[in-house]
Scaffold this motif. Structure first.
Motif, short mmCIF file in Angstrom:
data_model
loop_
_atom_site.label_atom_id
_atom_site.label_comp_id
_atom_site.label_asym_id
_atom_site.label_seq_id
_atom_site.Cartn_x
_atom_site.Cartn_y
_atom_site.Cartn_z
N TYR A 273 -4.96 0.08 -1.12
CA TYR A 273 -4.11 -0.94 -1.75
C TYR A 273 -2.68 -0.80 -1.22
O TYR A 273 -2.04 0.24 -1.38
CB TYR A 273 -4.11 -0.80 -3.27
N LYS A 274 -2.20 -1.85 -0.59
CA LYS A 274 -0.85 -1.85 -0.04
C LYS A 274 0.18 -1.74 -1.16
O LYS A 274 0.13 -2.47 -2.14
CB LYS A 274 -0.62 -3.13 0.76
N GLY A 275 1.08 -0.79 -1.01
CA GLY A 275 2.14 -0.62 -2.01
C GLY A 275 1.94 0.56 -2.93
O GLY A 275 2.82 0.90 -3.72
N LEU A 276 0.76 1.20 -2.84
CA LEU A 276 0.48 2.36 -3.69
C LEU A 276 0.66 3.65 -2.90
O LEU A 276 0.40 3.70 -1.69
CB LEU A 276 -0.94 2.28 -4.26
N ASP B 45 1.27 7.70 -7.27
CA ASP B 45 0.69 6.72 -8.20
C ASP B 45 -0.67 7.17 -8.68
O ASP B 45 -1.06 6.91 -9.82
CB ASP B 45 0.58 5.34 -7.53
N LYS C 205 3.58 -2.61 -12.32
CA LYS C 205 3.46 -3.03 -10.92
C LYS C 205 2.16 -2.53 -10.31
O LYS C 205 1.50 -3.24 -9.55
CB LYS C 205 4.66 -2.50 -10.13
N ILE C 206 1.78 -1.28 -10.68
CA ILE C 206 0.53 -0.72 -10.17
C ILE C 206 -0.67 -1.52 -10.69
O ILE C 206 -1.60 -1.83 -9.94
CB ILE C 206 0.40 0.76 -10.57
N LYS D 199 -0.73 -4.56 -11.53
CA LYS D 199 -0.75 -5.87 -10.86
C LYS D 199 -1.38 -5.75 -9.49
O LYS D 199 -2.17 -6.62 -9.07
CB LYS D 199 0.67 -6.42 -10.75
N ILE D 200 -1.06 -4.68 -8.77
CA ILE D 200 -1.64 -4.47 -7.44
C ILE D 200 -3.15 -4.27 -7.54
O ILE D 200 -3.92 -4.79 -6.73
CB ILE D 200 -0.98 -3.26 -6.76
N LEU D 201 -3.57 -3.52 -8.56
CA LEU D 201 -5.00 -3.24 -8.75
C LEU D 201 -5.75 -4.40 -9.40
O LEU D 201 -6.99 -4.37 -9.48
CB LEU D 201 -5.18 -1.98 -9.62
N GLU D 202 -5.00 -5.40 -9.89
CA GLU D 202 -5.58 -6.57 -10.54
C GLU D 202 -6.41 -6.16 -11.77
O GLU D 202 -7.56 -6.59 -11.95
CB GLU D 202 -6.46 -7.38 -9.57
#
Length: 263
Positions: free
Chosen positions: A193-196, A200, A233-234, A236-239
């Motif tokens: 996942y981009k951004g992690l 995290d 934010k995490i 949201k990235i992981l949906e």
């Protein structure tokens, strides 16, 4: 192994549009029902039950409108659909016993809660509560002492039985699918996942361990507010929507951060 995303963009958009439709339907029907009630009241001495029915229905509709507005902007809180459906179910069963709507609304309540919760103890308690509510909705109309309502109650029970048969076979299908998928390792590689980052993974592991945000913040020597923003934010990235969504979907998973295994 990556599970089906309960909080994927497609599902959240579906909840968003469901909420929009619900909002506009209730915005149209609630004032209309108010005008009908006022016309009935004018110059007439209506039974107190009629007034209670209208006031209760109005309150539930207004509450559902508020829930719909919240869900339009925050669709990940779709558990509000279940709460609103339960209120609608109780009102329909109490004041409009000839309607099947109470059964459908109760089904929505059960579905949203079971999808939202991963704790077996809570699920059992909830299902027991729903069982009592169903008995109330099935038996309460009998106080009207109307043979038509008795027949309707029998039809309602039969419909429930048929619905349970369908659910049983769908459950067996899902169970078999789960067994096949369960043969694979339940691993969540956050590096995909981009951004992690690796840090995290440690935060999410504490979340899976049921640690409170306050405890996690103390552990990393940070503020609880900053931690909440970071985890939001995490999520949201992981949906996954939120903390509950993450635990529901990834309970039992091993969290890793292995960039070298990402293609």
């Amino acid at each position: 192994m990556t599970p089906n995303k309960l909080y994927s963009n497609i599902i959240l958009k579906a909840v968003h549009y469901i909420s929009l439709i619900t909002f506009f339907l209730l915005i149209f029907t609630t004032p209309r029902n108010m005008m009908i009630y006022l016309n009935d009241v004018y110059g007439k001495d209506l039974h107190i039950i009629h007034t209670i029915s209208y006031v209760t229905g109005l309150f539930v509709n207004l509450t559902t409108i508020v829930f719909a507005v919240i869900l339009i902007f925050y669709p990940q809180r779709f558990f509000l659909i279940g709460i609103g459906s339960l209120l609608q179910s109780l009102v329909s069963a109490s004041f409009n016993p000839n309607s099947y709507m109470s059964l459908l609304m109760l089904g929505i309540t059960v579905a949203t809660f079971l999808v939202r919760t991963n704790q077996l103890r809570l699920k059992k308690r909830f299902l027991i509560l729903i069982g009592f509510i169903y008995l109330y909705e099935l038996l309460f109309p009998l106080i009207y002492d109307d043979i038509t309502l008795v027949n309707f109650g029998i039809d309602k029970f039969g419909s429930t039985f048929a619905l349970l048969i369908c659910i049983f076979f769908f459950f067996q299908f899902a169970k078999q699918t789960g067994i096949r998928e369960g043969s694979k390792d339940k691993v969540l590689n956050l590096a995909q996942y981009k951004g992690l980052e690796r840090s995290d993974m440690l935060l999410l592991q504490d979340v899976l361990n049921q640690m409170k945000y306050k405890e996690i913040a103390q552990k990393i020597h940070g503020s609880e507010g900053a931690l909440r923003n970071k985890l939001s934010k995490i999520y949201k990235i992981l949906e996954v929507g939120d903390r509950t969504g993450f635990i529901t979907i990834y309970s039992g998973y091993e969290l890793v951060y292995e960039p070298e295994s990402v293609n």
